[in-house]
Design an enzyme around this catalytic site. Structure first.
Site, PDB file in Angstrom:
ATOM      1  N   THR A   1       0.868  -1.178   0.000  1.00  0.00           N
ATOM      2  CA  THR A   1       0.000   0.000   0.000  1.00  0.00           C
ATOM      3  C   THR A   1       0.902   1.225   0.000  1.00  0.00           C
ATOM      4  O   THR A   1       1.515   1.571   1.016  1.00  0.00           O
ATOM      5  CB  THR A   1      -0.914   0.016   1.235  1.00  0.00           C
ATOM      6  OG1 THR A   1      -1.691  -1.186   1.255  1.00  0.00           O
ATOM      7  CG2 THR A   1      -1.847   1.217   1.196  1.00  0.00           C
TER       8      THR A   1
ATOM      9  N   LYS B   1      -7.130   1.099  -2.943  1.00  0.00           N
ATOM     10  CA  LYS B   1      -6.692   0.550  -1.660  1.00  0.00           C
ATOM     11  C   LYS B   1      -6.667   1.626  -0.574  1.00  0.00           C
ATOM     12  O   LYS B   1      -7.030   1.361   0.588  1.00  0.00           O
ATOM     13  CB  LYS B   1      -5.304  -0.081  -1.811  1.00  0.00           C
ATOM     14  CG  LYS B   1      -4.742  -0.687  -0.524  1.00  0.00           C
ATOM     15  CD  LYS B   1      -5.554  -1.871  -0.043  1.00  0.00           C
ATOM     16  CE  LYS B   1      -5.090  -2.396   1.316  1.00  0.00           C
ATOM     17  NZ  LYS B   1      -3.717  -2.905   1.318  1.00  0.00           N
TER      18      LYS B   1
ATOM     19  N   LYS C   1       0.411   4.476   8.599  1.00  0.00           N
ATOM     20  CA  LYS C   1       0.968   4.861   7.290  1.00  0.00           C
ATOM     21  C   LYS C   1      -0.119   5.045   6.248  1.00  0.00           C
ATOM     22  O   LYS C   1      -0.151   6.050   5.529  1.00  0.00           O
ATOM     23  CB  LYS C   1       1.954   3.787   6.825  1.00  0.00           C
ATOM     24  CG  LYS C   1       2.399   3.915   5.362  1.00  0.00           C
ATOM     25  CD  LYS C   1       3.304   2.779   4.945  1.00  0.00           C
ATOM     26  CE  LYS C   1       2.621   1.431   4.833  1.00  0.00           C
ATOM     27  NZ  LYS C   1       1.758   1.331   3.607  1.00  0.00           N
TER      28      LYS C   1
END
Length: 290
Positions: free
Chosen positions: A97, A173, A241
């Site tokens: 990701t 995503k 993150k």
């Protein structure tokens, strides 16, 4: 149809994907900084690769399953990078990701070397990676998709064809993970409130799972949290993150998020409290604190 696949990064998700491919008859060349993770796959039939370059040698495709864009660049284009060892025309599945612009930059670097990029972030956790029921969000050229369809379908029974624009898998995503983080933060706060109200947490979660408050990530993580199981399947730092990347993408698109920053701050607080290396179910610990 099967073949040989190199996988760099065989931790929770990459290890699950490797095990899945081995079970489906693919030959796997596994590389990771943690030797024990590689050896666990060797016992299942994989071949150990000492570097990304070695993992790519003779491979029909390469899967990159590391943490971030910097690691992905090093894996592909570093001193022992995999891109130099792949035959022209081979594909690289970019599964971390990362920001869409980083996916685009990696794809451009691969194209300069005659290699194809498949933007293929994943979702679902290690168990689903292992049994092939995780989701893959795939964006790539139609011809590249067709050439690698057998591999994609071996990895996942839920391959979502996002489109042909590399970077759109990453965008999808980030949207998913922002909602996952919001749902998880909400579930942790609600369960902490239930505890403060004197309710039995397991019974309360039973009710939620059959009612309007249910979410998959809330159920999955809060069951573990209630049992005191914080062994990392997905570290707190990952959604920290990912929410940061999602908010960055939102700002670039001129979108003012409201709930996303709240969830992101919850993960920041959990990291600051010392829970960075725990499973993200540990968010309950954050809301339990006075």
């Amino acid at each position: 149809m099967t073949g040989t696949v190199g996988i760099v990064g065989v931790g929770n998700m990459g290890g699950g994907m490797a095990a899945r491919l081995l079970a489906c008859g693919w030959r796997v060349q596994a590389c990771d900084l943690v030797e024990a993770k590689v050896q666990a796959l060797v016992r299942q039939g994989a071949r150990a690769a000492a570097s990304p370059q070695e993992a790519a040698q003779g491979a029909d495709a390469l899967i990159v399953c590391v943490v971030d864009a910097a690691q992905s660049r090093a894996v592909l284009f570093g001193p022992e990078g995999a891109a130099a060892a792949l035959e022209r025309g081979r594909a690289v599945l970019l599964c971390p990701t990362i920001a869409p612009q980083d996916v685009e930059a990696l794809a451009s670097g691969l194209a300069e070397r005659g290699l194809a990029a498949i933007d293929a972030p994943m979702s679902g956790g290690p168990a689903r990676a292992r049994d092939g029921s995780m989701s893959l969000m795939v964006a790539c050229d139609d011809a590249v998709y067709a050439a690698n369809r057998a591999l994609l379908e071996a990895l996942s029974g839920k391959v979502f064809r996002i489109g042909t624009r590399v970077g759109d898998g990453a965008r999808t995503k980030l949207v998913n993970n922002l909602l996952a983080a919001i749902n998880l933060a909400g579930a942790a706060e609600a369960m902490a409130l239930a505890e403060r109200l004197g309710l039995d947490l397991a019974r309360t979660l039973d009710v939620i799972e059959q009612s309007s408050g249910q979410s998959w990530i809330g159920s999955d993580r809060m069951r573990r949290a209630i049992a005191g199981d914080y062994a990392p399947r997905a570290h707190v730092t990952l959604l920290q993150k990912d929410t940061g990347l999602a908010l960055q993408a939102a700002r670039a698109a001129g979108f003012q998020a409201s709930l996303g920053p709240v969830a992101h701050e919850a993960f920041n607080r959990a990291v600051a409290a010392g829970d960075a290396e725990l499973d993200d179910a540990a968010l309950l610990r954050l809301f339990r604190r006075p």
